[in-house]
Design a protein around this motif. Structure first.
Motif, short mmCIF file in Angstrom:
data_model
loop_
_atom_site.label_atom_id
_atom_site.label_comp_id
_atom_site.label_asym_id
_atom_site.label_seq_id
_atom_site.Cartn_x
_atom_site.Cartn_y
_atom_site.Cartn_z
N GLN A 138 -44.06 39.85 -4.99
CA GLN A 138 -45.18 40.68 -4.59
C GLN A 138 -46.30 39.83 -3.98
O GLN A 138 -46.88 40.19 -2.96
N THR A 139 -46.57 38.69 -4.58
CA THR A 139 -47.60 37.80 -4.05
C THR A 139 -47.19 37.27 -2.68
O THR A 139 -48.02 37.15 -1.78
N PHE A 140 -45.92 36.97 -2.51
CA PHE A 140 -45.41 36.50 -1.23
C PHE A 140 -45.54 37.59 -0.17
O PHE A 140 -45.91 37.34 0.97
N GLU A 141 -45.20 38.82 -0.55
CA GLU A 141 -45.20 39.95 0.37
C GLU A 141 -46.61 40.40 0.75
O GLU A 141 -46.82 40.92 1.84
N ASP A 142 -47.57 40.23 -0.14
CA ASP A 142 -48.93 40.73 0.10
C ASP A 142 -49.91 39.57 0.04
O ASP A 142 -50.34 39.16 -1.04
N PRO A 143 -50.30 39.03 1.20
CA PRO A 143 -51.20 37.88 1.21
C PRO A 143 -52.52 38.13 0.47
O PRO A 143 -53.12 37.18 -0.03
N LEU A 144 -52.97 39.37 0.41
CA LEU A 144 -54.21 39.65 -0.30
C LEU A 144 -54.07 39.40 -1.79
O LEU A 144 -55.05 39.11 -2.48
N GLU A 145 -52.87 39.51 -2.32
CA GLU A 145 -52.61 39.21 -3.73
C GLU A 145 -52.94 37.74 -4.03
O GLU A 145 -53.38 37.41 -5.11
N ARG A 146 -52.65 36.86 -3.09
CA ARG A 146 -52.90 35.43 -3.28
C ARG A 146 -54.37 35.13 -3.36
O ARG A 146 -54.80 34.21 -4.05
N ALA A 147 -55.17 35.87 -2.61
CA ALA A 147 -56.61 35.61 -2.56
C ALA A 147 -57.30 36.07 -3.83
O ALA A 147 -58.35 35.55 -4.20
N GLY A 148 -56.73 37.04 -4.52
CA GLY A 148 -57.40 37.62 -5.69
C GLY A 148 -57.04 37.05 -6.94
O GLY A 148 -56.99 36.15 -7.56
#
Length: 148
Positions: A138-148
């Motif tokens: 999920q983190t790989f698929e959604d770059p915004l997840e990495r920022a949060g």
């Protein structure tokens, strides 16, 4: 860990993960266990059996770390993964041994077979494995997840 040891450990991990895939496992690096320990590689095969691979980048790394027996109660099979220039004689004869580089690995000594996991522990470990894999995807698929 020294920068060179860190680089070697990453290369060994990559080769060991490739070898595990060829042996029918899917693996996760740096997988936390309910014991509070973190397996360098936690791998799962098609039959629901778990292997833990402990990476040692150098003789000093192996000699300074005595926690590896604690992993045996969390897997069906256990092995060390080491670089090509590692002195094999340091690894206990009862433990499995993988020699790996950044491209591949080879099983030099068969995996140590551990006591079967209790069904409740196997279920909990399988759930933990699945959730960690899904979270990373999920983190790989959604770059915004990495920022949060």
């Amino acid at each position: 860990m020294k920068p060179r040891d860190d680089l070697v450990a990453r290369q060994v991990r990559r080769g060991a993960l490739r070898l595990l895939r060829n042996l029918g496992y899917v693996g996760l690096a740096e997988a936390g266990l309910a014991s509070g320990r973190r397996a360098d590689i936690l791998a799962l095969d098609d039959n629901g059996r778990f292997a833990i691979v402990e990476i040692k980048s150098s003789a000093a790394d192996f000699q300074s770390d005595g926690k590896w027996p604690e992993y045996l109660e969390w897997c069906d099979a256990f092995a060390f993964a080491v670089p090509v220039d590692f002195p094999d004689q340091l690894i206990p004869e009862t433990a499995g041994l993988i020699v790996a580089d950044a491209f591949d690995g080879v099983v030099r000594r068969p995996f140590q077979i551990c006591a079967p996991l209790a069904p409740s522990r196997r279920r909990a470990l399988t759930l933990r494995f699945a959730r960690l894999a899904a979270s990373r995807l999920q983190t790989f698929e959604d770059p915004l997840e990495r920022a949060g």
